[in-house]
Design an enzyme around this catalytic site. Structure first.
Site, PDB file in Angstrom:
ATOM      1  N   SER A  23     -60.355  49.662  39.953  1.00  0.00           N
ATOM      2  CA  SER A  23     -61.133  49.003  38.900  1.00  0.00           C
ATOM      3  C   SER A  23     -61.879  50.087  38.119  1.00  0.00           C
ATOM      4  CB  SER A  23     -62.132  48.039  39.550  1.00  0.00           C
ATOM      5  OG  SER A  23     -62.964  47.467  38.579  1.00  0.00           O
TER       6      SER A  23
ATOM      7  N   THR B 140     -57.268  49.581  29.286  1.00  0.00           N
ATOM      8  CA  THR B 140     -57.346  50.447  28.101  1.00  0.00           C
ATOM      9  C   THR B 140     -55.969  51.017  27.789  1.00  0.00           C
ATOM     10  OG1 THR B 140     -59.625  50.999  28.673  1.00  0.00           O
ATOM     11  CG2 THR B 140     -58.487  52.503  27.154  1.00  0.00           C
TER      12      THR B 140
ATOM     13  N   ILE C 259     -54.821  46.010  39.646  1.00  0.00           N
ATOM     14  CA  ILE C 259     -55.190  47.013  40.666  1.00  0.00           C
ATOM     15  C   ILE C 259     -54.007  47.222  41.600  1.00  0.00           C
ATOM     16  CG2 ILE C 259     -56.727  47.574  42.581  1.00  0.00           C
ATOM     17  CD1 ILE C 259     -58.931  45.981  41.250  1.00  0.00           C
ATOM     18  N   SER C 260     -53.387  46.132  42.020  1.00  0.00           N
ATOM     19  CA  SER C 260     -52.237  46.168  42.951  1.00  0.00           C
ATOM     20  C   SER C 260     -52.429  47.271  44.005  1.00  0.00           C
ATOM     21  CB  SER C 260     -50.913  46.335  42.198  1.00  0.00           C
ATOM     22  OG  SER C 260     -50.983  47.210  41.103  1.00  0.00           O
TER      23      SER C 260
HETATM   24  N1  LIG Z   1     -63.101  42.317  45.476  1.00  0.00           N
HETATM   25  C1  LIG Z   1     -62.600  42.774  44.336  1.00  0.00           C
HETATM   26  N2  LIG Z   1     -61.792  43.883  44.334  1.00  0.00           N
HETATM   27  C2  LIG Z   1     -61.269  44.333  43.193  1.00  0.00           C
HETATM   28  N3  LIG Z   1     -61.486  43.776  41.966  1.00  0.00           N
HETATM   29  C3  LIG Z   1     -62.257  42.670  41.912  1.00  0.00           C
HETATM   30  C4  LIG Z   1     -62.838  42.134  43.085  1.00  0.00           C
HETATM   31  N4  LIG Z   1     -63.580  41.043  42.721  1.00  0.00           N
HETATM   32  C5  LIG Z   1     -63.445  40.906  41.396  1.00  0.00           C
HETATM   33  N5  LIG Z   1     -62.657  41.877  40.893  1.00  0.00           N
HETATM   34  C6  LIG Z   1     -62.254  41.920  39.471  1.00  0.00           C
HETATM   35  O1  LIG Z   1     -60.895  41.477  39.455  1.00  0.00           O
HETATM   36  C7  LIG Z   1     -60.087  42.398  38.745  1.00  0.00           C
HETATM   37  C8  LIG Z   1     -58.850  42.782  39.572  1.00  0.00           C
HETATM   38  O2  LIG Z   1     -57.894  41.794  39.540  1.00  0.00           O
HETATM   39  P1  LIG Z   1     -56.400  42.156  39.959  1.00  0.00           P
HETATM   40  O3  LIG Z   1     -55.642  40.895  39.860  1.00  0.00           O
HETATM   41  O4  LIG Z   1     -55.932  43.318  39.158  1.00  0.00           O
HETATM   42  O5  LIG Z   1     -56.558  42.593  41.500  1.00  0.00           O
HETATM   43  S1  LIG Z   1     -55.434  42.775  42.608  1.00  0.00           S
HETATM   44  O6  LIG Z   1     -54.313  43.488  41.986  1.00  0.00           O
HETATM   45  O7  LIG Z   1     -55.048  41.464  43.107  1.00  0.00           O
HETATM   46  O8  LIG Z   1     -56.077  43.578  43.681  1.00  0.00           O
HETATM   47  C9  LIG Z   1     -60.873  43.651  38.535  1.00  0.00           C
HETATM   48  O9  LIG Z   1     -60.586  44.029  37.201  1.00  0.00           O
HETATM   49  P2  LIG Z   1     -60.414  45.556  36.722  1.00  0.00           P
HETATM   50  O10 LIG Z   1     -61.805  46.116  36.771  1.00  0.00           O
HETATM   51  O11 LIG Z   1     -59.883  45.425  35.328  1.00  0.00           O
HETATM   52  O12 LIG Z   1     -59.459  46.267  37.630  1.00  0.00           O
HETATM   53  C10 LIG Z   1     -62.318  43.257  38.783  1.00  0.00           C
HETATM   54  O13 LIG Z   1     -62.968  43.043  37.564  1.00  0.00           O
HETATM   55  N1  LIG Z   2     -59.121  57.360  28.530  1.00  0.00           N
HETATM   56  C1  LIG Z   2     -60.373  56.938  28.512  1.00  0.00           C
HETATM   57  N2  LIG Z   2     -61.357  57.703  28.013  1.00  0.00           N
HETATM   58  C2  LIG Z   2     -62.639  57.266  28.010  1.00  0.00           C
HETATM   59  N3  LIG Z   2     -63.050  56.067  28.473  1.00  0.00           N
HETATM   60  C3  LIG Z   2     -62.108  55.271  28.995  1.00  0.00           C
HETATM   61  C4  LIG Z   2     -60.737  55.653  29.041  1.00  0.00           C
HETATM   62  N4  LIG Z   2     -60.028  54.661  29.629  1.00  0.00           N
HETATM   63  C5  LIG Z   2     -60.926  53.697  29.914  1.00  0.00           C
HETATM   64  N5  LIG Z   2     -62.169  54.062  29.533  1.00  0.00           N
HETATM   65  C6  LIG Z   2     -63.380  53.247  29.694  1.00  0.00           C
HETATM   66  O1  LIG Z   2     -63.549  52.999  31.082  1.00  0.00           O
HETATM   67  C7  LIG Z   2     -63.934  51.676  31.305  1.00  0.00           C
HETATM   68  C8  LIG Z   2     -62.920  50.977  32.230  1.00  0.00           C
HETATM   69  O2  LIG Z   2     -61.675  50.883  31.554  1.00  0.00           O
HETATM   70  P1  LIG Z   2     -60.707  49.646  31.787  1.00  0.00           P
HETATM   71  O3  LIG Z   2     -59.533  49.871  30.921  1.00  0.00           O
HETATM   72  O4  LIG Z   2     -61.466  48.367  31.623  1.00  0.00           O
HETATM   73  O5  LIG Z   2     -60.342  49.863  33.312  1.00  0.00           O
HETATM   74  P2  LIG Z   2     -59.583  48.892  34.329  1.00  0.00           P
HETATM   75  O6  LIG Z   2     -58.736  47.944  33.524  1.00  0.00           O
HETATM   76  O7  LIG Z   2     -58.765  49.807  35.188  1.00  0.00           O
HETATM   77  O8  LIG Z   2     -60.664  48.203  35.097  1.00  0.00           O
HETATM   78  C9  LIG Z   2     -64.056  51.007  29.939  1.00  0.00           C
HETATM   79  O9  LIG Z   2     -65.408  51.024  29.548  1.00  0.00           O
HETATM   80  C10 LIG Z   2     -63.221  51.892  29.038  1.00  0.00           C
HETATM   81  O10 LIG Z   2     -63.695  51.907  27.717  1.00  0.00           O
END
Ligand SMILES: Nc1ncnc2c1ncn2[C@@H]1O[C@H](COP(=O)(O)OS(=O)(=O)O)[C@@H](OP(=O)(O)O)[C@H]1O
Ligand SMILES: Nc1ncnc2c1ncn2[C@@H]1O[C@H](COP(=O)(O)OP(=O)(O)O)[C@@H](O)[C@H]1O
Length: 207
Positions: free
Chosen positions: A39, A45, A110-111
């Site tokens: 995450s 992005t 995240i997978s």
């Molecule tokens: N426990 C926990 N662990 C990880 N992430 C959490 C959790 N709870 C909520 N979130 C939010 O859910 C987003 C991840 O969803 P995914 O479907 O990508 O997760 S997974 O692949 O099933 O692990 C993830 O989004 P990203 O930050 O964009 O990765 C989080 O915002």
């Molecule tokens: N290449 C990059 N350079 C600077 N900031 C980034 C970059 N990629 C992502 N960010 C910033 O990092 C944070 C998390 O990015 P995001 O794409 O939401 O991550 P994820 O989907 O893996 O949770 C956001 O605020 C985004 O603007």
């Protein structure tokens, strides 16, 4: 992944128009670009930047974002290991359909478990699954913390958060790795450029 089906007496239905016909129409090859990482590592992005770049080049893509899918298709699932496994399995099946439709399907989740990602890879002809590892340090992701979730996880308000008290298993065999160079993260455009170059070199951007 379970290969057991509860249905019996079912048959595969072929249509006259197949994937090669659709690819010809679109002048591209259907595939799955699977973005995995912690995450905050930049998955969404990259997915958005890649979608924009492909669109500019006249290539049809579609983004399947984990967060978004959890608002609909996967809204019955939580973050227990078996729920994550089912989340990835369903998304893999949907991504496979998009690839069969001839699109460049960008899945951004995240997978965290290697076995689940490998099961999705196994759903597709090998070269059509392109695994992209967002190899960003946990410290960077935690410092970004755009949703404040790491803070909640550190204070124990979220249990089983990936990277904190739930594992992330990095790929052993990914096609593309996105990482910092000299401590600096590539820009979103540069990250997308790395994937586009791969797709171009492997012939996915022509039929
Ligand atoms: N426990 C926990 N662990 C990880 N992430 C959490 C959790 N709870 C909520 N979130 C939010 O859910 C987003 C991840 O969803 P995914 O479907 O990508 O997760 S997974 O692949 O099933 O692990 C993830 O989004 P990203 O930050 O964009 O990765 C989080 O915002
Ligand atoms: N290449 C990059 N350079 C600077 N900031 C980034 C970059 N990629 C992502 N960010 C910033 O990092 C944070 C998390 O990015 P995001 O794409 O939401 O991550 P994820 O989907 O893996 O949770 C956001 O605020 C985004 O603007």
């Amino acid at each position: 992944m379970s290969t057991i089906t509860n249905s019996t007496n079912i048959f595969w239905q072929e249509c006259q128009i197949g994937k090669p016909d659709r690819q010809k129409l679109l002048n591209q090859k259907g595939c799955v670009v699977w973005i995995t990482g912690l995450s905050g590592s930049g998955k969404s992005t990259l997915a958005c930047s890649l979608g924009r770049e492909l669109h500019t080049r006249g290539k049809l893509s579609y983004v399947l974002d984990g967060d978004n899918l959890r608002h609909g298709l996967n809204k019955d699932l939580g973050f227990k290991p078996e729920d994550r496994t089912e989340n990835i399995r369903r998304t893999g099946e949907v991504a496979k359909l998009f690839a069969d439709a001839g699109l460049i399907c960008v899945a951004s989740l995240i997978s965290p478990y290697r076995r689940d990602r490998d099961a999705c890879r196994a759903m597709l002809p090998d070269a059509n699954f392109i695994e992209v590892f967002m190899n960003m340090p946990l410290q960077l992701c935690e410092a970004r913390d755009p949703k404040g979730l790491y803070k909640l996880a550190r204070s124990g308000k979220i249990k089983g958060f990936t990277g904190i008290d739930d594992p992330y298993e990095p790929p052993l065999n990914c096609e593309i790795e996105i990482k910092q160079e000299n401590g600096v993260c590539p820009t979103p455009t540069a990250m997308a450029g790395q994937v586009v170059s791969y797709l171009e070199n492997k012939g996915f951007l022509r039929s």
